[in-house]
Every structure is written in structure tokens, then in C-alpha cells.
Write a protein that holds these residues in place. Structure first.
Motif, mmCIF file in Angstrom:
data_model
loop_
_atom_site.group_PDB
_atom_site.id
_atom_site.type_symbol
_atom_site.label_atom_id
_atom_site.label_comp_id
_atom_site.label_asym_id
_atom_site.label_seq_id
_atom_site.Cartn_x
_atom_site.Cartn_y
_atom_site.Cartn_z
ATOM 1 N N TYR A 135 -34.403 -18.309 -2.293
ATOM 2 C CA TYR A 135 -33.244 -18.877 -2.983
ATOM 3 C C TYR A 135 -33.625 -20.153 -3.737
ATOM 4 N N CYS A 142 -28.060 -15.485 -6.839
ATOM 5 C CA CYS A 142 -26.816 -15.116 -6.155
ATOM 6 C C CYS A 142 -25.720 -14.922 -7.194
ATOM 7 N N LYS A 147 -23.297 -10.821 -4.764
ATOM 8 C CA LYS A 147 -22.348 -11.159 -3.707
ATOM 9 C C LYS A 147 -21.423 -9.981 -3.392
ATOM 10 N N VAL A 202 -26.197 -15.796 0.246
ATOM 11 C CA VAL A 202 -24.825 -16.122 -0.150
ATOM 12 C C VAL A 202 -24.385 -17.424 0.513
#
Length: 249
Positions: A135, A142, A147, A202
């Protein structure tokens, strides 16, 4: 959102009002998460040691209290979101969840050996840092599509577990294909571990969004609580996967 605990609707409840002088930070979320897991590990070790020393009934009772009590407290945290009671509630949740996790871990250890617990812990930590790296390096974006996909996949897993639980009441053997140490069962557990891991992406995104919005500092407790929910789920799924793999050896 995939994680029902941590979503944009929850974020909106922590907007710092006018005159607020202290806002959340990422380091604050990390500290709160670490503190909550310290509490969890303490109570988990207690129930774990009870089972190992033969006090199975007492450990089972505490594990049941932890599971039911943890669920009730989690619902209060999710829906109340009262900043004044958030810290003690999340700490209470961590303690109760530890009672449950300790009992579950000990049962798996008795069935598959003590190494399985260490393996599950290491796998969970490795996944956490791997997802954080992916990430942070923006190797996984994301996006709304990402998501939505994780949300649908997570809901699908929940439905499968509920249906399987209902089926087990009428015909326990009917769940062996998916929940047993079969190739299908192992594959299913691996997929669930992957879905749980992507939930972390997320979670990171929502926490970063909250930080950019300069939310109230109380969100640090909520962010730590939310990460704990995902990581505990991931740990339990790793226990299931490793147990299935060990039983085939």
C-alpha cells in the motif's frame, strides 16, 4: 467498504469540530493498535495457559464470555462511536477478544501441535507488513472498484460461513468438503486468507483518508479497533489453513 467496522460513514462521525485543537495522527493509530494488542495478548495467554494446564472447563467458559462479550462491545463501539467512552470500550473489547483467541489457539495447538500457533502469528505479521508495504509503495491502489470487490468477497465469505453453520446442525458430514482438510477445503481457506489480507489495504486507505481530513484524535482508538478486527480474523483463518495442511501430512 469491505470492513463494516471501518468505512467512510464511520469517518464522518469523527470530524473535529470548531475549536478542536488535537487531531489524529498515523503514529497515534499505530500506538493505540499496539496497546490494544498488548491487552489482547495478555488475556489470550491466560486462557491459553488454562487449557494447557488442564482447566478446560474454566477456559471454555472464559472463551465463551470473550466471544459473546466481545461481539456485544464491538456492536456498541461500531454504532455508538462516542468519543468519551471509545478508549475504555476498545480496551475492554481487546481483553474479551483475547480470552476468545487464547482458547481457540490452545485448541488448535492441542490438535496440530504448538508450532501451529507460532506459524499463524508469523503469517499474520508477515501479511500485515507485506500489505503495508504494497500500500505504501502504491503497488496496490485502493480504488472504488477494488473496495467494491473486497466488500462483495467478504460478504460472500460471511454467507458461506452462515450457510455452513446451519448445514452442520442437520448433517455435519455435509460440511467436510469445504471445511475439512480436502483440496477444496484448503483452497477455500487460502482464498479467505487472501480476502482478509486485502481488507487490510482498505483499512490503511480509510485511516489515511481520516488523517488527511484532520479528524478528532479519538479516531485513533477506532482505527486501532478496526485493524484489530481484521487482524484477528486473518489470524483465525491462518490457523484453519495451517490445521488443514498439517492434517494431510
Amino acid at each position: 467498504m469491505s470492513n463494516p467496522v471501518l468505512n467512510e460513514n464511520a469517518v464522518e462521525n469523527f470530524r473535529a469540530g470548531e475549536g478542536a485543537f488535537e487531531v489524529m495522527t498515523i503514529s497515534g493509530v499505530v500506538l493505540k493498535t499496539t496497546f490494544l494488542f498488548t491487552i489482547l495478548l495478555f488475556t489470550a495467554f491466560y486462557t491459553f495457559s488454562l487449557i494447557l494446564n488442564g482447566f478446560v472447563d474454566k477456559a471454555s467458559m472464559l472463551g465463551t464470555v470473550g466471544a459473546i462479550g466481545g461481539f456485544i462491545v464491538a456492536m456498541v463501539v461500531i454504532f455508538a462511536r462516542n468519543s468519551k467512552i471509545l478508549a475504555p470500550l476498545t480496551m475492554l473489547y481487546a481483553a474479551l477478544e483475547g480470552l476468545f483467541i487464547g482458547g481457540v489457539s490452545a485448541l488448535f495447538a492441542k490438535q496440530a501441535g504448538f508450532a501451529i500457533v507460532a506459524q499463524a502469528v508469523l503469517a499474520t505479521l508477515a501479511t500485515l507488513f507485506a500489505m503495508l508495504f504494497l500500500y505504501s509503495a502504491k503497488l496496490i491502489s485502493c480504488t472504488e472498484k477494488f473496495k467494491s470487490t473486497i466488500m462483495i468477497a467478504t460478504f460472500g465469505v460471511l454467507v458461506i460461513y452462515v450457510v455452513t453453520l446451519i448445514m452442520s446442525f442437520f448433517n455435519p458430514a455435509s460440511t467436510s468438503l469445504l471445511m475439512g482438510a480436502t483440496p477444496v477445503g484448503i483452497g477455500f481457506s487460502a482464498i479467505v486468507c487472501l480476502i482478509a489480507a486485502f481488507n487490510l489495504i482498505v483499512d490503511f486507505h480509510i485511516i489515511e483518508t481520516a488523517k488527511n481530513m484532520n479528524l478528532d484524535k479519538s479516531f485513533e482508538w477506532y482505527g486501532g479497533f478496526s485493524l484489530m478486527v481484521t487482524l484477528v480474523w486473518l489470524y483465525i483463518e491462518f490457523l484453519k489453513l495451517l490445521s488443514k495442511l498439517n492434517s494431510r501430512n
